[in-house]
Write an enzyme that holds these catalytic residues in place. Sequence first.
Site, PDB file in Angstrom:
ATOM      1  N   LYS A 186      -1.158 -10.268   0.429  1.00  0.00           N
ATOM      2  CA  LYS A 186      -2.586  -9.985   0.180  1.00  0.00           C
ATOM      3  C   LYS A 186      -3.336 -10.484  -0.857  1.00  0.00           C
ATOM      4  O   LYS A 186      -4.576 -10.377  -0.773  1.00  0.00           O
ATOM      5  CB  LYS A 186      -2.529  -8.273   0.145  1.00  0.00           C
ATOM      6  N   THR A 187      -2.725 -10.436  -1.947  1.00  0.00           N
ATOM      7  CA  THR A 187      -3.428 -11.130  -3.258  1.00  0.00           C
ATOM      8  C   THR A 187      -4.025 -12.810  -2.957  1.00  0.00           C
ATOM      9  O   THR A 187      -5.121 -12.651  -3.132  1.00  0.00           O
ATOM     10  CB  THR A 187      -2.624 -11.231  -4.541  1.00  0.00           C
ATOM     11  N   ASP A 197      -8.527  -3.610  -3.934  1.00  0.00           N
ATOM     12  CA  ASP A 197      -6.938  -3.666  -3.663  1.00  0.00           C
ATOM     13  C   ASP A 197      -6.484  -2.460  -3.681  1.00  0.00           C
ATOM     14  O   ASP A 197      -6.927  -1.602  -4.366  1.00  0.00           O
ATOM     15  CB  ASP A 197      -6.355  -4.979  -4.803  1.00  0.00           C
ATOM     16  N   GLU A 198      -5.166  -2.344  -3.109  1.00  0.00           N
ATOM     17  CA  GLU A 198      -4.303  -1.103  -3.079  1.00  0.00           C
ATOM     18  C   GLU A 198      -5.152  -0.040  -2.691  1.00  0.00           C
ATOM     19  O   GLU A 198      -5.151   1.212  -3.416  1.00  0.00           O
ATOM     20  CB  GLU A 198      -3.754  -0.996  -4.301  1.00  0.00           C
ATOM     21  N   GLN A 236       2.585   2.425   2.000  1.00  0.00           N
ATOM     22  CA  GLN A 236       2.943   2.170   0.643  1.00  0.00           C
ATOM     23  C   GLN A 236       1.965   3.279  -0.253  1.00  0.00           C
ATOM     24  O   GLN A 236       2.045   3.102  -1.443  1.00  0.00           O
ATOM     25  CB  GLN A 236       2.859   0.852   0.001  1.00  0.00           C
ATOM     26  N   ARG A 250      11.232  -4.046  -1.499  1.00  0.00           N
ATOM     27  CA  ARG A 250      11.335  -4.666  -2.734  1.00  0.00           C
ATOM     28  C   ARG A 250      12.513  -5.805  -2.370  1.00  0.00           C
ATOM     29  O   ARG A 250      12.560  -6.786  -3.285  1.00  0.00           O
ATOM     30  CB  ARG A 250      11.800  -3.834  -3.860  1.00  0.00           C
TER      31      ARG A 250
END
Length: 675
Positions: A30-31, A216-217, A247, A608
């Site tokens: 995504k970044t 973002d997020e 998330q 993770r």
Amino acid sequence: MLKDLNPPQREAAAYLDGALLVLAGAGSGKTRVITRKIAYLIIEANMQARNIAAVTFTNKAAREMKARVGKLLSAKQSRGLMVSTFHTLGLNILRREISILGYKSGFSILDAQDSMQLLQTISERSQLLDKECLQGLQNQISRWKNALVTPERAQAEAEDKDQHRDAHLYEQYQRQLKAYNAVDFDDLIGLPVFLFQQHPEVLEHWQKKIHYLLVDEYQDTNQCQYQLVRQLVGVRNALTVVGDDDQSIYAWRGAQPENLHLLKQDFPGLKVVKLEQNYRSSKRILKAANTLIRNNPHVFEKALWSDKGLGDQLRVLSTQDEVHEAEQVVSELISHRFQHQNKYQDYAILYRSNHQSRLFERMLRSHKIPYFLSGGTSFFSRSEIKDIMSYLRLVANPDDDNAFLRIINTPRREIGASTLEKLGTYATDRNISLFAACFELGLAERLSERALQRLQHFARWLTDISDRAERSEDPVDLTKEIIRTIDYEVWLQDTCDSVKAAERRMENIWELVEWLGKLTAESTENKKLADLVAYLTLMDILERQEENKAEENNDRVTMMTLHAAKGLEFPHVFLVGMEEEMLPHANTLEDEQMLQEERRLAYVGITRAQRSLTFSFAQQRKRYGEMKNCDPSRFLGELPEEDLHWQGGKQQAADPEARKAKGSANLAHIRGILK
């Protein structure tokens, strides 16, 4: 520019025809999409960098985003680009506009400790709350602010005596903040929202300034942040938000995953692009994550996939009790590292609550295994830094009573508690700050001549320094002069246990001064001390919220909570304490919404892991002084059974070859310690 992106990533980066939701699964890049889109807006869409803003939630994420954009664009192309946290964006708005709300420039920002001190003062004055209840009140005020509930509305909606009391204290707290010319952390977003609601012409200015907004997020936004986004975007619909409802794990601090769903009604032409290819984990790990999270309801369906191969089976360690669990996990870690010749930094031990770390720490120490425990002391939390920062805050805003009280006797000025109590009572009666009270004629009636002289001597010195700071004298030189004038180094030598301790603390002070110098040199504007102090105070608050401060390239095992692990990845993960009442937590078992968030927390833990994932649980655990039987977490039962390998309980113990390999690994580890 977009050719190395996969098709959905490329579609998201190039879409400019309206509001866009990028539903980005864990590890889906995504970044990369956000940073490429920023570059695309500037190079392909000919948008000026100064008219683009990208916001996220942590300093670390903002720094990473800024660094990645810097590799795609020249310094000239990226000049003026706004990449920041929500709170930094709010601070920038307030620095320019806060006078409209009746504040003076050079306002102070109170951190959680400062605001708690203020609440204690108000509560003691009103005699309404004992100290044990203040933390709950502080949290309630934060929830009110994040939901855009004013003190007046809180009082109107109060349904019982306790709620009326809390709403009354909230109103007093806000009034006192205004008197101090201060804001707290939540105000950095709430005040801009109220400002834009009350002053459309100011909102229009910022809408003209920000032509395109990227967030973002997005699943972590609260109601206040959501409203700020809607206000800034306006009717232009030039918006890209990136998020993952699977998330969303911060409901306890006001995050609303439903904000993702609200986008569909607030932006009827919303385009949705799903990023489902995971570049992090093996197929087995992703299959487990998908199977688990499928038990939660979804507005947007997605399923992560990977081309990294099937990967190892997921292991489940069934242990006798919490001590045995720590022994087994550390033993497995030693064995795995020896067999695969890995580094310690390849391993992470993740848990639901901080108290679970203690036994694992003890076991790692006993085996001489280096580890990093998330949540170390912040640079700004050191007492010497808080002292000097309080001086700088007071110079920037003399009405900051918290800063005044911290440093009035640091170093000692022979101003006693009785003098300060009388000064405080007088200031409260007159509804003015402690600093302003020092100059009032009426104070002479309450203090001895000697006490009054000492207070006024300090106040006159502060006035002189503040005037010079306002005249734009070099902030660094001014800070050095303050440190010299108050003889802070001598004060440290007199109060520290050793000369070395005093020297270490003084080195921290000079590091702060050096940081001020760098900020001054890097600024394109002629920033005054007040601007630098506001920025550093915000950095302090944000840095302390970022629990993960592990140094890169440092070979040690990482230990952290699942909340702190979000956004990180590790080759090998141990997810411990997989029991009912641990994960999911006991407080969530009767609430379906909270239970869904616990499942998302387990999902975050699973995703993770890159190559191997091991779960562990204890069959018994000591609680409240006695041993209680434990049930395995329901989330283990929701995983695909064919991909799990149970050890020590449900199905079978490790095979003889595995036991032999583990024994060899432990012997080799012991030899290494002895060497």
